[in-house]
Write a protein that holds these residues in place. Structure first.
Motif, PDB file in Angstrom:
ATOM      1  N   ARG A  29     -74.063  41.082  72.901  1.00 45.61           N
ATOM      2  CA  ARG A  29     -74.549  39.761  73.293  1.00 45.61           C
ATOM      3  C   ARG A  29     -75.064  39.863  74.717  1.00 45.61           C
ATOM      4  O   ARG A  29     -74.470  40.548  75.562  1.00 45.61           O
ATOM      5  N   ARG A  68     -75.598  22.556  63.520  1.00 47.97           N
ATOM      6  CA  ARG A  68     -75.412  22.933  64.921  1.00 47.97           C
ATOM      7  C   ARG A  68     -76.670  23.646  65.437  1.00 47.97           C
ATOM      8  O   ARG A  68     -77.515  24.084  64.649  1.00 47.97           O
ATOM      9  N   ASP A  98     -78.048  28.909  67.953  1.00 50.33           N
ATOM     10  CA  ASP A  98     -77.172  29.830  68.675  1.00 50.33           C
ATOM     11  C   ASP A  98     -76.601  29.103  69.891  1.00 50.33           C
ATOM     12  O   ASP A  98     -76.947  27.950  70.148  1.00 50.33           O
ATOM     13  N   SER A  99     -75.718  29.778  70.605  1.00 51.71           N
ATOM     14  CA  SER A  99     -75.065  29.148  71.759  1.00 51.71           C
ATOM     15  C   SER A  99     -75.602  29.669  73.086  1.00 51.71           C
ATOM     16  O   SER A  99     -75.027  29.409  74.132  1.00 51.71           O
ATOM     17  N   GLU A 100     -76.708  30.413  73.038  1.00 49.35           N
ATOM     18  CA  GLU A 100     -77.281  30.976  74.255  1.00 49.35           C
ATOM     19  C   GLU A 100     -77.990  29.890  75.063  1.00 49.35           C
ATOM     20  O   GLU A 100     -78.315  28.814  74.554  1.00 49.35           O
ATOM     21  N   THR A 101     -78.233  30.205  76.322  1.00 48.18           N
ATOM     22  CA  THR A 101     -79.015  29.306  77.178  1.00 48.18           C
ATOM     23  C   THR A 101     -80.229  30.054  77.697  1.00 48.18           C
ATOM     24  O   THR A 101     -80.168  31.277  77.893  1.00 48.18           O
ATOM     25  N   ALA A 156     -81.293  26.455  75.743  1.00 48.63           N
ATOM     26  CA  ALA A 156     -81.308  26.101  74.324  1.00 48.63           C
ATOM     27  C   ALA A 156     -82.720  26.204  73.759  1.00 48.63           C
ATOM     28  O   ALA A 156     -83.703  25.893  74.437  1.00 48.63           O
TER      29      ALA A 156
END
Length: 303
Positions: free
Chosen positions: A61, A157, A160-163, A165
């Motif tokens: 990641r 949702r 993904d949870s990355e920034t 967004a």
């Protein structure tokens, strides 16, 4: 070592790792050994003076520094490639849009949109490739795709949870269906009762495929007769009477002979969204035209 000492090869390797999600997959795609990929990443991290990847049991990641590097690397690599094309006397590719799509979107939506785009904006070239939704999201982050048609299931949702967004736009939302052989008792009506799905033989998907497989939430251990990654293979197995499978409504017009795609009633609605994702920031005009063609095609066909 200063970051200006980072090699173009290391940047290409890093972008591939960011897109593939594992060192092994990147090595296979590049034709390198895994140790060679590791050395390139280590050299890039020394130049950056910070870890760029977080090693996890399921792959890698990007760290915050890694997200900065992959964003800049994509720009640098694209500029170098454009320079090489210009020096070689090849046409300028500023109007090329790189589009990714998950399997069932390629059966109807994407071809319809591209056909319409050729009529309205023939100067725009679209290069496409298929992938799972997670793989397409990684490719957007790595800068190897401009747009991606992805699938989403409740509770819807972010992909993904990355920034930062991703910018995500819903093209259409429709209920999940089942594909059954035309000679099957379930094919006699215009819909299938959820209670009648019990005791059926299923054709399931593999890997990241969450769209075509077993009906979600069945209160029994399903009998999985076959598994297949390709949607056409699944539908051909259905046509052969080997079982039934879930399918998005968009596949009904292109289902092979001997297959009926029917809605399901009698239980909680299983909604699915077709979404278009991109990185935030100003959108080039050509990419905007492609996005609009996809929106219109989804609206007109109900995707």
């Amino acid at each position: 070592m200063a970051f200006t000492d980072a090699s173009l090869t290391a940047l290409r390797v890093f972008r591939e790792v960011a897109e593939r999600g594992t060192l092994t997959a990147a090595a296979t795609a590049l034709g390198y050994t895994q140790s060679a990929v590791s050395r390139q990443i280590a050299a890039l991290e020394r130049a950056a003076g910070a870890p760029l990847l977080e090693r996890r049991h399921d792959g890698v990641r990007l760290t915050p520094a890694g997200r900065v590097v992959v964003r800049r690397a994509a720009s640098v690599i694209d500029q170098i490639d454009a320079t090489a094309r210009e020096l070689a006397g090849l046409p300028d590719e500023h109007a090329v849009v790189r589009l990714g799509w998950f399997a069932s979107a390629g059966a109807g939506l994407v071809p319809r949109a591209l056909a319409a785009l050729r009529e309205t904006h023939p100067a725009i070239s679209v290069v496409t490739r298929e992938g799972s939704t997670p793989a397409l999201v990684r490719a957007l982050r790595a800068g190897t795709l401009d747009l991606a048609v992805i699938a989403a299931a409740p509770p819807f949702r972010p992909p993904d949870s990355e920034t930062p967004a991703l910018v995500v736009r819903t093209l259409v939302e429709r209920g999940l269906c089942v594909a059954v052989p035309a000679a099957h008792p379930l094919a006699r009506g215009e819909f299938v009762e959820i209670a009648d799905l019990h005791g059926q033989r299923w054709i399931a998907g593999t890997g990241d495929d969450r769209v075509m497989g077993v009906w979600p939430g069945l209160d029994e251990r399903p009998e999985i007769a076959h598994t297949a990654r390709d949607w056409l293979a699944k539908l051909q197995l259905v046509a052969a009477g080997c079982g039934i499978t879930t399918a998005p409504a968009s596949l009904a017009p292109v289902a092979p002979a001997g297959v009926r795609v029917l809605p399901v009633r009698g239980g909680p609605s299983e909604q699915r969204r077709l979404q278009l994702a991109r990185m935030p920031g100003p959108q080039p005009e050509a990419a905007g035209r492609v996005a609009e063609a996809l929106r219109v095609a989804a609206m007109e066909a109900g995707a």
